[in-house]
Enzyme design. Structure first.
Site, PDB file in Angstrom:
ATOM      1  N   GLU A 137      31.195  33.118  35.721  1.00  0.00           N
ATOM      2  CA  GLU A 137      30.694  31.479  35.432  1.00  0.00           C
ATOM      3  C   GLU A 137      28.971  31.567  34.934  1.00  0.00           C
ATOM      4  O   GLU A 137      28.811  30.709  34.263  1.00  0.00           O
ATOM      5  CB  GLU A 137      30.725  30.819  36.562  1.00  0.00           C
ATOM      6  CG  GLU A 137      32.479  30.487  36.779  1.00  0.00           C
ATOM      7  CD  GLU A 137      33.183  31.553  37.313  1.00  0.00           C
ATOM      8  OE1 GLU A 137      32.550  32.464  37.803  1.00  0.00           O
ATOM      9  OE2 GLU A 137      34.426  31.430  37.181  1.00  0.00           O
ATOM     10  N   HIS A 171      39.638  23.975  45.184  1.00  0.00           N
ATOM     11  CA  HIS A 171      40.013  23.308  43.557  1.00  0.00           C
ATOM     12  C   HIS A 171      40.102  21.688  43.982  1.00  0.00           C
ATOM     13  O   HIS A 171      40.863  20.907  43.322  1.00  0.00           O
ATOM     14  CB  HIS A 171      41.590  23.748  43.257  1.00  0.00           C
ATOM     15  CG  HIS A 171      41.597  25.293  43.240  1.00  0.00           C
ATOM     16  ND1 HIS A 171      41.920  26.221  44.006  1.00  0.00           N
ATOM     17  CD2 HIS A 171      41.548  26.000  41.984  1.00  0.00           C
ATOM     18  CE1 HIS A 171      41.978  27.366  43.487  1.00  0.00           C
ATOM     19  NE2 HIS A 171      41.788  27.232  42.366  1.00  0.00           N
TER      20      HIS A 171
END
Lengths: 426, 390
Positions: free
Chosen positions: A126, A196
């Site tokens: 990322e 999540h």
């Protein structure tokens, strides 16, 4: 009580058929929600609550942008990206697994249509993805980076906060990465667990130089995403992942933009202002209806849409009108963006306030931790919005809507604030 | 590992005492140990490689077989329970990679330390967790190894630091554990596992550097199952020689489908660390039969034929089974007996995992902060206060 709650949890599990988020054809939690909602009308009230913690409410169809097509939120994102790739030859899309559609199918078909040099997979890194995006943007490309989940954005935090946000300022406007847009699925989904489910907008709201945008529906998503892409500042675009399939609207096929930093008054009212963004707008709409039906209270619902820089004017004007403000978000309440709004509004509208500003959130101060617990428990928490709604009712009861003090004097808001501090309820 | 496995075996023996006695008569006919030629490891910055001629005893073979079979059956059961919507949320299965967990555990001691990512069920078992605890964790029940609050990705037991959800984030932690081992001079090593996808994360290289700089007893193990989520290694890594990617750190490339290869390489790596030579890297070439997670059918980026070929030609359990049978180290019946008892253990555990109560709501807010006296936490509405105890 505990036993009843467990019953609910169990009930929720036996009746729901939401599968996990992820790649491929089994990614159907949203579809399940859509499927469930019509049939759920015939069920009893308590059962209906298990289907989702909100009911998606589409906006009336808009025709000013040309022909429309039925799309859900992920398709409207695809459509926005499609328009961008078609109109802007410098646009590139990259991220983990985006070449074959991404885990939420937002980029389906784009590689085949525009080529693998414009829509490509990155390794799982990322920080690298965002840094790479900044580099591509500063050199002139329209860079659209996808972080697979907002929860995975933290390795890139430094690149966003220190590199992207400050590029223009520290180079004295010689360089900027305004062409960078970072997309990330955001928010709760029911059983996403620790990594999540997070809503990290407040982390980024503390950082001047970037824009943070969260849409509530497919039409808004497309218009706002295209604005983010066109905007000459690095933007973070958080997409409520629970709406990807659950939210369906008639979305204009052609490119159009919805201005950033402009809140949208979703419903006009006169007694209390409700501010929210993303999925929570739909919860607030329901609250507004309940308040109208049960208490005769008229609520003005405002979708903030852009978290940074936010539309102080629209919110304050509304509060001047209503005298009351309630802000609600999914993220934890401590240090949440509601606190920022609350602080600004009390500064601007101090003498107009009839009651203390109420920050609220879907779950509780440690909601992110709680979401992490047992998927079943988090399902329960999301389903517990009935409690949440009654909490809203309580707020109205504690601070009755009275434009005027019985003596005919304006109720000083400091009175209300003191009352809050001393109240055993808070 | 051996203690663990033998405990499992002993427990079974006690349960099936009669069977063990009856069979014991025929056991004398079996070869008690045999030597095997295993695939040579590729080496990087090493003078010598792990041995290619290794000895496995019959007991070891049976233990490995049982543990691998348990992991396989447990994962298949988890798959089934997931599809029945009894297990919810995220779930990453380990079937196909059993030789890695079992081989690594056979090469280190239970007092050594291990940390892995979210494909953690197998390691939780080899590190001493029971099938019951693991299954109950998967279904989020009270008897789960993390009290039903962690779920698939978050399982922990003694000297096993999880069960971590963010790609690559566990590796620097593993280096930190190695630092503690070195500081305490306890001659223990720290094993940090990550996948081929995580191998491209920046923090892995930060961990390499610190471990090499301070000569930490750290074994970095890349389980290369050829796909980082849906992207194959060739499409995500500039160099797929993961064992060389520590550059200044010695490395081994190991056949991760052969439990003996993994065991020998791990022993070699552990000796390297214990001798004070600093960290070492291992790449285990393996394969996952399932998709990345339960929501990935696993066939959109690879062919069914590819999966079938690996299953047919290099399945770790079949490989061990063939070796034992062809060397007269066990009989088919005996292995079948193990299969039956494993299946029973899994069924019992699944039964437990579906009937055990969920954690009580009072547990909901526990363990947020360390606190001596219970802390109050705001509930789902501002007027509900929940107690948090740690």
């Amino acid at each position: 009580m505990a036993a009843a709650a467990r019953f609910f949890i169990r009930g929720a599990n036996s009746k729901l058929s939401i599968t996990a988020i992820g790649t491929g054809s089994q990614c159907s939690f949203g579809a399940t929600l859509v499927k469930l909602s019509p049939s759920s009308n015939s069920r009893t009230k308590s059962q209906r609550r298990h289907a989702a913690h909100f009911t998606f409410q589409p906006d009336p169809e808009q025709t000013q942008y040309g022909p429309t097509q039925k799309m859900n939120l992920f398709q409207s994102v695809t459509s926005a990206l499609d328009n961008t790739l078609a109109n802007d030859p410098t646009a590139v899309i990259f991220g983990e697994d985006v070449a074959f559609g991404g885990v939420f199918r937002c980029t389906v078909g784009l590689r085949d249509k525009y080529g693998k040099d414009r829509v490509f997979n990155t390794p799982l890194c990322e920080q690298g993805i965002v840094g790479f995006g900044i580099g591509a943007a500063v050199a002139g490309a329209t860079a659209i980076a996808e972080i697979q989940f907002a929860d995975y954005i933290y390795p890139a935090f430094d690149q966003i906060v220190n590199e992207a946000a400050k590029y223009r300022y520290r180079s004295g406007n010689l360089f900027d990465c305004g062409n960078l847009t970072i997309r990330a699925p955001w928010g709760c989904v029911g059983h996403g667990s620790l990594y999540h489910s997070q809503s990290p907008e407040a982390f980024f709201a503390h950082c001047p130089g970037i824009k943070v945008v969260i849409p509530r529906s497919p039409v808004q998503a497309k218009g706002l995403l295209l604005s983010c892409i066109a905007d000459q500042n690095p933007c973070i675009f958080f997409e409520p992942k629970i709406l990807y399939r659950a939210a369906v609207e008639q979305v204009p096929v052609e490119s159009y933009t919805i201005p950033l930093s402009q809140a949208d008054i979703v419903q006009e009212g006169s007694d209390v202002t409700l501010v929210a963004w993303g999925t929570q707008i739909h919860v607030m709409r329901e609250v507004a209806n309940m308040a109208q039906e049960k208490l005769g209270v008229s609520c003005e619902v405002i979708d903030l849409q852009t978290i940074l820089p936010w539309d102080v004017e629209t919110v304050c004007k509304s509060v001047v009108k209503t005298g009351r403000l309630l802000i609600s978000h999914e993220a934890p309440i401590t240090g949440g963006f509601a606190a920022e709004i609350s602080s600004s509004v009390q500064e601007e509208c101090f003498l107009n306030l009839e009651a203390p500003i109420k920050d609220d959130q879907l779950l509780n101060p440690v909601s992110q931790l709680l979401v992490s617990l047992n998927p079943r428990l988090s399902t329960f928490l999301l389903r517990s919005s009935y409690q949440w709604r009654s909490a809203r009712k309580r707020h109205f009861v504690d601070h009755p809507i009275r434009k005027q003090h019985p003596d005919g004097l304006h109720v000083p808001s400091v009175f209300c604030i003191l009352k809050t501090v001393t109240s055993p309820l808070h | 590992m051996l203690t663990n496995i033998s405990n499992v075996l002993r427990a079974t023996a006690q349960r099936n005492g009669a069977v063990a006695l009856v069979s014991a008569r025929t056991y004398a006919d079996f070869t008690t140990e045999a030597s095997f030629e295993i695939k040579k490891c590729d080496i990087h910055k090493l003078e010598e490689a792990p041995a290619t001629q290794v000895v496995m005893t019959r007991d070891e073979g049976l233990q490995y077989y049982r543990v691998m079979q348990t992991i396989r059956r447990m994962e298949l059961k988890a798959d089934q329970l997931y599809k029945q919507k009894i297990i919810r949320g995220f779930c990453h299965l380990y079937d196909g990679q059993e030789a890695c967990a079992v081989g690594i555990e056979a090469g280190i001691n239970l007092t050594d330390h291990l940390i892995t990512a979210y494909r953690a069920h197998g390691y939780t078992y080899t590190r001493g967790g029971t099938v019951k605890q693991i299954m109950a964790e998967l279904t989020g029940r009270r008897g789960g190894i993390a009290k039903g609050k962690g779920g698939s990705m978050h399982m922990y037991t003694k000297n096993f630091y999880g069960g971590n959800g963010i790609v690559g984030a566990q590796v620097p932690l593993g280096a930190g554990v190695a630092l503690a081992c070195k500081y305490l001079e306890n001659n223990q090593v720290s094993v940090s596992l990550y996948g081929d996808g995580a191998a491209n994360q920046g923090q892995i290289f930060e961990a390499y550097n610190m471990a090499a700089l301070w000569k930490l007893p750290a074994i970095f193990i890349c389980e290369n199952n050829r796909y980082g989520m849906g992207t194959s290694v060739e499409r995500s890594a500039a160099s797929t020689d993961y064992y060389k990617r520590g550059d200044y750190i010695s490395g081994l490339r190991v056949d991760g489908m052969d439990v003996l290869c993994v065991r020998e390489a791990t022993k070699f790596a552990a000796d390297h660390c214990r001798a004070g030579k600093g960290p070492i890297l291992m790449e285990l070439q393996t394969y996952r039969y399932h998709g990345h997670s339960m929501s990935d059918p696993g066939v959109s980026y690879r062919t069914r034929e590819e999966i079938q070929e690996v299953r047919g030609k290099s399945d770790p359990i079949s490989l061990l089974k063939d070796r034992m049978l062809s060397n007269n180290m066990a009989s088919i019946e005996e292995l079948k007996e193990i299969d039956v008892s494993v299946r029973k253990e899994i069924e019992d555990a699944a039964q437990f995992a579906t009937t055990d109560p969920e954690p009580p709501l009072e547990e909901l807010c526990n363990h947020i902060f360390y606190n001596d006296s219970p802390m109050e936490v705001r509930g789902t509405n501002p007027w509900t206060k929940l107690k948090s105890v740690s």
